[in-house]
Design a protein around this motif. Structure first.
Motif, mmCIF file in Angstrom:
data_model
loop_
_atom_site.group_PDB
_atom_site.id
_atom_site.type_symbol
_atom_site.label_atom_id
_atom_site.label_comp_id
_atom_site.label_asym_id
_atom_site.label_seq_id
_atom_site.Cartn_x
_atom_site.Cartn_y
_atom_site.Cartn_z
ATOM 1 N N VAL A 135 0.849 -1.195 0.000
ATOM 2 C CA VAL A 135 0.000 0.000 0.000
ATOM 3 C C VAL A 135 0.883 1.243 0.000
ATOM 4 O O VAL A 135 1.735 1.418 0.879
ATOM 5 N N THR A 136 0.672 2.097 -0.972
ATOM 6 C CA THR A 136 1.435 3.342 -1.074
ATOM 7 C C THR A 136 0.793 4.442 -0.229
ATOM 8 O O THR A 136 -0.433 4.561 -0.161
ATOM 9 N N VAL A 137 1.614 5.246 0.416
ATOM 10 C CA VAL A 137 1.117 6.397 1.171
ATOM 11 C C VAL A 137 0.625 7.453 0.187
ATOM 12 O O VAL A 137 1.358 7.860 -0.725
ATOM 13 N N THR A 138 -0.610 7.895 0.337
ATOM 14 C CA THR A 138 -1.137 9.005 -0.453
ATOM 15 C C THR A 138 -1.799 10.003 0.496
ATOM 16 O O THR A 138 -2.236 9.636 1.596
ATOM 17 N N GLU A 139 -1.886 11.237 0.069
ATOM 18 C CA GLU A 139 -2.507 12.261 0.909
ATOM 19 C C GLU A 139 -3.984 11.972 1.134
ATOM 20 O O GLU A 139 -4.514 12.208 2.223
ATOM 21 N N GLU A 140 -4.662 11.442 0.131
ATOM 22 C CA GLU A 140 -6.078 11.126 0.288
ATOM 23 C C GLU A 140 -6.274 9.985 1.278
ATOM 24 O O GLU A 140 -7.195 10.013 2.105
ATOM 25 N N ARG A 141 -5.427 8.965 1.198
ATOM 26 C CA ARG A 141 -5.543 7.845 2.135
ATOM 27 C C ARG A 141 -5.251 8.284 3.563
ATOM 28 O O ARG A 141 -5.817 7.739 4.513
ATOM 29 N N GLY A 254 6.308 5.607 -7.193
ATOM 30 C CA GLY A 254 4.909 5.447 -6.843
ATOM 31 C C GLY A 254 4.262 6.692 -6.282
ATOM 32 O O GLY A 254 3.043 6.719 -6.085
ATOM 33 N N ALA A 255 5.033 7.732 -6.022
ATOM 34 C CA ALA A 255 4.466 8.994 -5.515
ATOM 35 C C ALA A 255 4.585 10.119 -6.531
ATOM 36 O O ALA A 255 4.422 11.286 -6.189
ATOM 37 N N GLY A 256 4.882 9.788 -7.768
ATOM 38 C CA GLY A 256 4.969 10.815 -8.792
ATOM 39 C C GLY A 256 6.393 11.291 -9.013
ATOM 40 O O GLY A 256 7.336 10.805 -8.389
ATOM 41 N N PRO A 257 6.582 12.267 -9.899
ATOM 42 C CA PRO A 257 7.924 12.682 -10.298
ATOM 43 C C PRO A 257 8.692 13.492 -9.262
ATOM 44 O O PRO A 257 9.908 13.587 -9.325
ATOM 45 N N ASP A 258 7.982 14.073 -8.294
ATOM 46 C CA ASP A 258 8.637 14.993 -7.361
ATOM 47 C C ASP A 258 8.764 14.461 -5.938
ATOM 48 O O ASP A 258 9.186 15.189 -5.043
ATOM 49 N N LEU A 259 8.413 13.186 -5.731
ATOM 50 C CA LEU A 259 8.417 12.643 -4.376
ATOM 51 C C LEU A 259 8.730 11.156 -4.422
ATOM 52 O O LEU A 259 8.263 10.451 -5.317
ATOM 53 N N GLU A 260 9.547 10.686 -3.491
ATOM 54 C CA GLU A 260 9.832 9.259 -3.425
ATOM 55 C C GLU A 260 8.612 8.513 -2.898
ATOM 56 O O GLU A 260 8.096 8.821 -1.818
ATOM 57 N N GLY A 261 8.142 7.538 -3.657
ATOM 58 C CA GLY A 261 7.010 6.742 -3.211
ATOM 59 C C GLY A 261 7.408 5.809 -2.087
ATOM 60 O O GLY A 261 8.497 5.249 -2.083
ATOM 61 N N LEU A 262 6.514 5.619 -1.117
ATOM 62 C CA LEU A 262 6.802 4.761 0.022
ATOM 63 C C LEU A 262 5.651 3.795 0.273
ATOM 64 O O LEU A 262 4.480 4.187 0.242
ATOM 65 N N ILE A 263 6.006 2.529 0.493
ATOM 66 C CA ILE A 263 5.049 1.498 0.864
ATOM 67 C C ILE A 263 4.972 1.462 2.387
ATOM 68 O O ILE A 263 5.988 1.582 3.081
ATOM 69 N N ALA A 264 3.769 1.260 2.923
ATOM 70 C CA ALA A 264 3.624 1.345 4.372
ATOM 71 C C ALA A 264 2.582 0.384 4.912
ATOM 72 O O ALA A 264 1.649 -0.022 4.220
ATOM 73 N N ALA A 265 2.745 0.038 6.201
ATOM 74 C CA ALA A 265 1.693 -0.641 6.940
ATOM 75 C C ALA A 265 0.567 0.363 7.155
ATOM 76 O O ALA A 265 0.815 1.534 7.440
ATOM 77 N N MET A 266 -0.662 -0.096 7.000
ATOM 78 C CA MET A 266 -1.815 0.797 7.086
ATOM 79 C C MET A 266 -2.707 0.380 8.256
ATOM 80 O O MET A 266 -3.000 -0.801 8.434
ATOM 81 N N THR A 267 -3.128 1.364 9.058
ATOM 82 C CA THR A 267 -4.049 1.117 10.163
ATOM 83 C C THR A 267 -5.180 2.136 10.111
ATOM 84 O O THR A 267 -5.080 3.153 9.420
ATOM 85 N N LYS A 268 -6.232 1.883 10.862
ATOM 86 C CA LYS A 268 -7.323 2.850 10.951
ATOM 87 C C LYS A 268 -6.818 4.113 11.616
ATOM 88 O O LYS A 268 -6.109 4.065 12.625
ATOM 89 N N LYS A 269 -7.170 5.242 11.061
ATOM 90 C CA LYS A 269 -6.665 6.523 11.560
ATOM 91 C C LYS A 269 -7.075 6.753 13.016
ATOM 92 O O LYS A 269 -8.239 6.591 13.395
ATOM 93 N N GLY A 270 -6.073 7.135 13.811
ATOM 94 C CA GLY A 270 -6.338 7.517 15.175
ATOM 95 C C GLY A 270 -6.536 6.388 16.169
ATOM 96 O O GLY A 270 -6.850 6.651 17.341
ATOM 97 N N ASN A 310 3.346 8.478 8.850
ATOM 98 C CA ASN A 310 2.540 9.412 8.049
ATOM 99 C C ASN A 310 3.374 10.467 7.311
ATOM 100 O O ASN A 310 3.150 11.688 7.465
ATOM 101 N N PRO A 311 4.328 10.044 6.484
ATOM 102 C CA PRO A 311 5.139 11.020 5.729
ATOM 103 C C PRO A 311 4.324 11.599 4.568
ATOM 104 O O PRO A 311 3.202 11.135 4.299
ATOM 105 N N PRO A 312 4.842 12.615 3.879
ATOM 106 C CA PRO A 312 4.153 13.112 2.693
ATOM 107 C C PRO A 312 3.926 11.979 1.694
ATOM 108 O O PRO A 312 4.794 11.122 1.485
ATOM 109 N N GLY A 313 2.723 11.947 1.113
ATOM 110 C CA GLY A 313 2.364 10.889 0.183
ATOM 111 C C GLY A 313 2.050 11.421 -1.194
ATOM 112 O O GLY A 313 2.199 12.626 -1.473
ATOM 113 N N LEU A 314 1.626 10.511 -2.062
ATOM 114 C CA LEU A 314 1.214 10.890 -3.407
ATOM 115 C C LEU A 314 0.221 12.050 -3.314
ATOM 116 O O LEU A 314 -0.763 11.962 -2.591
ATOM 117 N N PRO A 315 0.490 13.169 -4.023
ATOM 118 C CA PRO A 315 -0.402 14.338 -3.898
ATOM 119 C C PRO A 315 -1.852 14.036 -4.281
ATOM 120 O O PRO A 315 -2.129 13.089 -5.041
#
Length: 319
Positions: A135-141, A254-270, A310-315
């Motif tokens: 799972v890639t980190v994205t701002e929407e996710r 995976g995060a576009g041309p201006d950001l390194e894409g990162l795969i991450a463990a995903m959990t429910k927010k908060g 929670n680093p910067p993700g795909l815009p």
């Protein structure tokens, strides 16, 4: 990304470059870095030691039953997540890393097979406590989920060997092409953005075709129904090593041309679980078991120096 198990001899260099596979006749186990990969249900996984200080930070609701329920895409995609030789037990680099984290947290790993789309719903509903599934980190996710990173995200363009397409590195390269991509993936977001750029520049639109299984994508490539597939680079390289009838025309973050894409463990927010998972990943990176797992699956080039919360993700996609 979706695929089924392929059992083949896999050149280490190709696997390091990328990943994915379709059904093939059973032959030898794949070889990574000169060693055969264990495809049996008994994985004899690399294990980590419990770290009491980190385990104490696990939310009581998660720690109560002594288990860490982790969602995985049951369809599978070697060498990420895929069925063992019993066609039931899920194995791969993602399951191995989830095991390390569970060990540090002092919990039993409890795998929960799902479909790619349902992994997100299962996390929101609490059916699974975490997801380890490319799972890639994205701002929407990040609006809905928390993330603890553990691999670099690299995407690839797969085309048939006979394709006249030489390279795909920019939006104009796909103008007017018939392209397949996984629905709901970050590569779909990138593809749709490229298509918008092409339309705005007066270029031909992309014809996007969606398939539920990677095996169907490969059949579409072979028949000419699609001219290119955009997906996880590790899986594509695995398939290329298996079949030899396609090639990689280009790779992309995976995060576009201006950001390194990162795969991450995903959990429910908060829900408080992402932070101890991030600390557990930091611990296994430091003790070397993390690197051993990536080496085992030929993915050393996707290693990260540290886990981020929670680093910067795909815009976000433009409206």
């Amino acid at each position: 990304m979706r695929a089924t198990l392929a059992r083949v001899v896999l050149p280490a260099l190709l696997l390091v470059a990328a990943c994915g596979a379709a059904p093939t006749a059973e032959t030898a186990a794949p070889t990574v870095s000169g060693k055969k990969v264990n495809l049996d249900p008994d994985q004899r996984r690399i294990r980590a030691k419990k770290v009491a200080a980190i385990a104490a930070e696990v939310p009581p609701a998660v720690a109560a039953d002594g288990r860490l329920t982790v969602g995985f895409d049951g369809e599978g995609s070697p060498p990420l997540v895929f069925p063992a030789t019993d066609e039931t037990t899920l194995i791969g680099v993602e399951t191995d890393l989830a095991q390390l984290v569970a060990d540090v947290l002092g919990l039993e790993l409890a795998p929960v097979p799902s479909s790619w789309e349902n992994l997100f719903l299962a996390t929101r509903s609490g059916k699974v406590e975490a997801v380890f599934n490319n799972v890639t980190v994205t701002e929407e996710r990040k609006d809905v989920y928390d993330f603890a990173t553990y691999r670099v995200d690299q995407l690839g363009w797969q085309v048939p060997n006979t394709s006249p397409i030489k390279t795909i590195t920019r939006p104009a390269d796909i103008a007017g092409l018939r392209v397949s991509v996984g629905s709901g993936t970050n590569q779909e977001k990138i593809l749709l953005d490229w298509d918008r750029q092409n339309r705005a520049a007066g270029l031909k639109p992309v014809e996007i075709q969606y398939y539920q299984k990677y095996g169907d994508v490969l059949l579409a490539l072979k028949s000419g129904r699609v001219q290119a597939f955009f997906g996880p680079n590790p899986s594509i390289a695995y398939n290329i090593a298996v079949s030899g009838d396609s090639r990689i025309a280009g790779t992309f973050s995976g995060a576009g041309p201006d950001l390194e894409g990162l795969i991450a463990a995903m959990t429910k927010k908060g829900n408080g679980l992402a932070a101890p998972i991030q600390e557990a990943l930091t611990a296994v990176i430091a003790d070397g078991t993390y690197r051993q797992v990536l080496d085992r699956w030929g993915l050393a080039t996707e290693a990260v120096p540290k886990s981020l919360l929670n680093p910067p993700g795909l815009p976000r996609q433009a409206p």
